[in-house]
Design a protein around this motif. Structure first.
Motif, short mmCIF file in Angstrom:
data_model
loop_
_atom_site.label_atom_id
_atom_site.label_comp_id
_atom_site.label_asym_id
_atom_site.label_seq_id
_atom_site.Cartn_x
_atom_site.Cartn_y
_atom_site.Cartn_z
N THR A 81 0.83 -1.20 0.00
CA THR A 81 0.00 0.00 0.00
C THR A 81 0.87 1.25 0.00
N SER A 82 1.91 1.27 0.84
CA SER A 82 2.83 2.41 0.87
C SER A 82 3.51 2.62 -0.47
N TYR A 83 3.89 1.51 -1.11
CA TYR A 83 4.58 1.61 -2.40
C TYR A 83 3.66 2.25 -3.44
N VAL A 84 2.41 1.80 -3.49
CA VAL A 84 1.47 2.34 -4.48
C VAL A 84 1.22 3.82 -4.22
N VAL A 85 1.01 4.20 -2.97
CA VAL A 85 0.78 5.60 -2.64
C VAL A 85 1.98 6.44 -3.05
N ALA A 86 3.19 5.97 -2.73
CA ALA A 86 4.40 6.71 -3.10
C ALA A 86 4.53 6.84 -4.62
N TYR A 166 1.31 -2.85 -9.77
CA TYR A 166 2.66 -2.49 -9.32
C TYR A 166 3.43 -3.73 -8.88
N ALA A 167 2.75 -4.68 -8.26
CA ALA A 167 3.42 -5.92 -7.84
C ALA A 167 4.02 -6.64 -9.05
N ALA A 168 3.27 -6.65 -10.16
CA ALA A 168 3.77 -7.29 -11.37
C ALA A 168 5.02 -6.58 -11.89
N ARG A 169 5.04 -5.25 -11.81
CA ARG A 169 6.21 -4.50 -12.27
C ARG A 169 7.43 -4.81 -11.41
N ILE A 170 7.21 -4.99 -10.12
CA ILE A 170 8.31 -5.28 -9.22
C ILE A 170 8.87 -6.68 -9.47
N GLY A 171 8.03 -7.57 -9.99
CA GLY A 171 8.46 -8.95 -10.23
C GLY A 171 7.93 -9.92 -9.20
N MET A 172 6.85 -9.53 -8.50
CA MET A 172 6.24 -10.38 -7.49
C MET A 172 5.30 -11.38 -8.19
N LYS A 173 5.86 -12.50 -8.59
CA LYS A 173 5.15 -13.44 -9.46
C LYS A 173 4.12 -14.29 -8.74
N ASN A 174 4.21 -14.38 -7.43
CA ASN A 174 3.31 -15.25 -6.67
C ASN A 174 2.52 -14.47 -5.63
N SER A 175 2.09 -13.28 -6.00
CA SER A 175 1.35 -12.43 -5.08
C SER A 175 0.05 -11.95 -5.70
N HIS A 176 -0.97 -11.80 -4.88
CA HIS A 176 -2.24 -11.23 -5.32
C HIS A 176 -2.88 -10.54 -4.12
N PHE A 177 -3.32 -9.32 -4.33
CA PHE A 177 -3.88 -8.52 -3.24
C PHE A 177 -5.35 -8.18 -3.53
N VAL A 178 -6.16 -8.23 -2.49
CA VAL A 178 -7.57 -7.84 -2.63
C VAL A 178 -7.94 -6.74 -1.65
N ASN A 179 -7.05 -6.38 -0.73
CA ASN A 179 -7.31 -5.25 0.16
C ASN A 179 -6.01 -4.54 0.48
N ALA A 180 -6.12 -3.40 1.15
CA ALA A 180 -4.96 -2.54 1.41
C ALA A 180 -4.34 -2.77 2.78
N HIS A 181 -4.99 -3.57 3.64
CA HIS A 181 -4.55 -3.69 5.03
C HIS A 181 -3.98 -5.06 5.39
N GLY A 182 -4.44 -6.13 4.73
CA GLY A 182 -3.88 -7.44 4.98
C GLY A 182 -4.70 -8.35 5.85
N LEU A 183 -5.90 -7.92 6.25
CA LEU A 183 -6.77 -8.84 6.97
C LEU A 183 -7.13 -10.01 6.06
N SER A 184 -7.38 -11.16 6.67
CA SER A 184 -7.58 -12.39 5.91
C SER A 184 -8.72 -12.26 4.91
N ALA A 185 -8.45 -12.71 3.68
CA ALA A 185 -9.45 -12.67 2.61
C ALA A 185 -9.06 -13.69 1.55
N PRO A 186 -10.05 -14.31 0.90
CA PRO A 186 -9.75 -15.26 -0.18
C PRO A 186 -8.93 -14.58 -1.29
N GLU A 187 -7.98 -15.29 -1.83
CA GLU A 187 -7.13 -14.81 -2.93
C GLU A 187 -6.28 -13.62 -2.55
N HIS A 188 -6.00 -13.46 -1.26
CA HIS A 188 -5.06 -12.43 -0.81
C HIS A 188 -3.82 -13.16 -0.28
#
Length: 401
Positions: A81-86, A166-188
């Motif tokens: 989240t910090s990275y995207v905001v920056a 942005y994660a794809a640009r960084i090269g994070m090949k095994n990551s997927h985000f569905v929220n900005a805070h990290g509380l448990s969620a499917p496909e996060h």
């Protein structure tokens, strides 16, 4: 006579067209007396599901286990989240001074009425974006994370799409985000290696925003100051981040980084058993890395490391160097085994601008590439006069026959 003339011409041309000299790394002052090579013992094994220790300079994994396994990252998500905001600030989409609203949704889903960490910004009131960022980084405020996401992208769902981009640009090949805070969620999900890459990108691309992570406590309004949950900030002054995370599905997680001299390491521990355990294990990994690996500054900005023949120019040579210092991480005592090489064009023609990319300098260890950087021209070479260009054209033609 013609035969001797041809031999002389070919000799001249062959010198001019040869590769520039292979550069030799110049040791940093502290490396004047080489460190004896030592056998590297196994890294200390953290109590947890997955972990990794990465060299910041090269991105090389120094040690790890299950570091490509997809796991819940908990509040380490907030680094993304910090990275995207920056990044959006850099792109001119938002500003650090923007008033950010603590919306009803952000307050209800991430505020004091939840089981998660919160920053304490008041409902339906605004605060400067930079304050919200600190509330998220230091206090791990879920409410601040949601408010920042809504301000940046209109909704948390739209912001999650930005996170994945942005994660794809960084090269994070095994990551997927569905929220900005990290509380448990499917496909996060993310992995220890991906999170280390994220930490590397955050430090490299947005050092000012990254610096919020070393703030030890932060106060919002009338609330008491809340401490940073990264215990390593109090144990070792070399530690300057990065982020903790915890919930029942993720266990105790910690992404940490420390810098000693030119050497920086990043450790990620996921699924640990307690707040203290994740800190103890992360500190052990960092200490192991600093003990058995070292970073050397091979080439400095603006210093010539080679020169190359230039055709059709007002001068016959261009000096080559690097635009940024080139550092390399190696096992302690292996500095002398580094093998430098250069990939440069055989034929360079003027004009050449100062700072123009010419080729690449590469450094290998045991046949594996460990560092590389673009070679740039350190001086300008203007186009030569008519007769210089004509003369050089003749010799270049002669060589091509």
């Amino acid at each position: 006579m013609k035969f001797r003339f041809a031999i002389a011409a070919l000799a001249t041309v062959s010198v001019g067209l040869a590769f520039a000299q292979t550069p030799t790394p110049q040791p940093a002052p502290q490396a004047a007396a080489p460190t004896p090579a030592v056998a590297i013992p196994p890294a200390p094994k953290p109590a947890g599901t997955a972990w990794v220790l990465m060299d910041y300079t090269t991105g090389q994994v120094l040690a790890g286990e299950n570091y490509d396994e997809r796991l819940e990252p908990a509040s380490i998500t907030k680094v993304m989240t910090s990275y995207v905001v920056a990044a959006e600030i850099k792109n001119g989409k938002i500003k650090p001074t923007d008033p950010v609203l603590m919306s009803e949704r952000a307050w209800r889903e991430g505020g004091a009425g939840t089981d998660g960490s919160y920053s304490g910004f008041e409902l339906n009131k605004t605060a400067p974006l930079v304050d919200m960022e600190k509330g998220m980084a230091v206090q791990s405020g879920n409410d601040a994370a949601i408010a920042l996401a809504e301000h940046t992208a209109g909704s948390e769902e739209a912001f999650a799409s930005l996170m994945n981009s942005y994660a794809a640009r960084i090269g994070m090949k095994n990551s997927h985000f569905v929220n900005a805070h990290g509380l448990s969620a499917p496909e996060h999900y993310s992995t220890a290696r991906d999170l280390a890459l994220l930490g590397q990108a955050m430090i490299r691309d947005y050092p000012e925003t990254y610096a919020y992570n070393k703030i030890k406590e932060y106060k919002v309004g009338a609330m008491n100051p809340q401490p940073n949950r990264n215990l390593l900030l109090w144990r070792d002054p070399a530690v300057d981040g990065i982020k903790t995370g915890h919930h029942s599905g993720a266990g105790y997680c910690l992404m940490s980084s420390a810098q000693r001299g030119d050497q920086r390491l990043i450790a990620v521990v996921m699924g640990s058993t307690s707040e203290k355990q994740r800190a103890d294990d992360s500190m052990a990994l960092l200490n192991w890395g600093f003990r058995f690996f070292e970073t050397h500054r091979l080439y400095e900005t603006g210093k010539a490391i080679a020169q190359q023949r230039v055709w059709k120019g007002a001068s016959k040579q261009v000096q080559l160097g690097v635009a940024k210092p080139l550092l390399v991480g190696v096992p302690r005592g292996r500095y002398a085994d580094l093998k430098p090489s250069m990939d440069v064009p055989k034929v360079l023609e003027a004009p050449i601008k100062k700072g123009q990319a010419i080729g690449t300098v590469k450094v290998s260890l045991d046949g594996k590439l460990v560092a590389q950087a673009p070679l740039v021209a350190l001086n300008e070479v203007e186009q030569g006069g008519f007769f210089r260009r004509l003369w050089d054209s003749f010799w270049m033609w002669w060589e091509s026959e």
